[in-house]
Design an enzyme around this catalytic site. Sequence first.
Site, PDB file in Angstrom:
ATOM      1  N   ILE A 145       0.820  -1.215   0.000  1.00 31.73           N
ATOM      2  CA  ILE A 145       0.000   0.000   0.000  1.00 31.73           C
ATOM      3  C   ILE A 145       0.855   1.266   0.000  1.00 31.73           C
ATOM      4  CG2 ILE A 145      -0.302   0.221   2.507  1.00 31.73           C
ATOM      5  CD1 ILE A 145      -3.343   0.800   1.773  1.00 31.73           C
ATOM      6  N   ASN A 199      -3.392   2.718  15.302  1.00 29.90           N
ATOM      7  CA  ASN A 199      -3.806   2.541  16.687  1.00 29.90           C
ATOM      8  C   ASN A 199      -4.319   3.895  17.169  1.00 29.90           C
ATOM      9  OD1 ASN A 199      -1.499   4.065  17.635  1.00 29.90           O
ATOM     10  ND2 ASN A 199      -0.278   2.231  17.325  1.00 29.90           N
ATOM     11  N   GLY A 252       2.700  -3.677  11.390  1.00 29.43           N
ATOM     12  CA  GLY A 252       1.851  -3.909  10.231  1.00 29.43           C
ATOM     13  C   GLY A 252       1.815  -2.754   9.252  1.00 29.43           C
ATOM     14  N   VAL A 253       0.634  -2.523   8.696  1.00 32.55           N
ATOM     15  CA  VAL A 253       0.434  -1.469   7.695  1.00 32.55           C
ATOM     16  C   VAL A 253       0.806  -0.106   8.264  1.00 32.55           C
ATOM     17  CG1 VAL A 253      -1.315  -0.235   6.355  1.00 32.55           C
ATOM     18  CG2 VAL A 253      -1.341  -2.715   6.421  1.00 32.55           C
ATOM     19  N   ASP A 254       0.377   0.187   9.483  1.00 34.48           N
ATOM     20  CA  ASP A 254       0.635   1.505  10.051  1.00 34.48           C
ATOM     21  C   ASP A 254       2.130   1.765  10.210  1.00 34.48           C
ATOM     22  OD1 ASP A 254      -0.511   3.946  10.905  1.00 34.48           O
ATOM     23  OD2 ASP A 254      -0.174   3.392  12.989  1.00 34.48           O
ATOM     24  N   THR A 259      -7.545  -7.049  10.082  1.00 31.16           N
ATOM     25  CA  THR A 259      -7.313  -8.478   9.836  1.00 31.16           C
ATOM     26  C   THR A 259      -5.975  -8.976  10.361  1.00 31.16           C
ATOM     27  OG1 THR A 259      -6.351  -8.131   7.640  1.00 31.16           O
ATOM     28  CG2 THR A 259      -8.745  -8.473   7.765  1.00 31.16           C
ATOM     29  N   GLY A 260      -5.096  -8.088  10.724  1.00 31.18           N
ATOM     30  CA  GLY A 260      -3.788  -8.508  11.239  1.00 31.18           C
ATOM     31  C   GLY A 260      -3.859  -8.755  12.729  1.00 31.18           C
TER      32      GLY A 260
END
Length: 174
Positions: free
Chosen positions: A11, A24, A32-34, A124-125
């Site tokens: 992404i 968060n 993860g993504v963040d 989902t993580g």
Amino acid sequence: MIRIALVLGDITEQDVDAVVTAANASLLGGGGVDGAVHRRGGPAIFEACQELIASTYGPGGLPTGEAVATTAGALPARWVIHTVGPVHGEDEDGVALLAACHRASLRVADELGAGTIAFPAVSTGSHGWPLDEAAAIAIRTVVDAETALTEARFVLFDEDTYAAYAAALAGTAH
């Protein structure tokens, strides 16, 4: 009507107006993504998040199901939209909150004047949502949304996640 696209990839490499990150409540990065968005986007995102927490949200941070935008820093996108997804099984209204994350992200993108948006597989993580359920909620919410956006791109990091979102998209009348 918004066009839905599925992409197997990263992404942080998407050339869209807005990239959504599964944040968060503190908005200060994480895993993860963040974590990937903060690392690739650089310190400008972190600084904007610190300012938002100090000026608007306080120590409790961004509530679950809500979304807020910052600069995208060094990302190819113009903005990062931070949304806090629910933890599976912790909230009685988790399905509603997961849908709210997507609706709130679309609303923020519309307020910014964005035309394109990229979503990860929110919750989902580490938040534990089963892929099939999360994909169905995300796809249905975006398909049903009233938005000026022309494209919502779900950028999925592995083949299992991609398959779940593809199945959810095939199950809509979109």
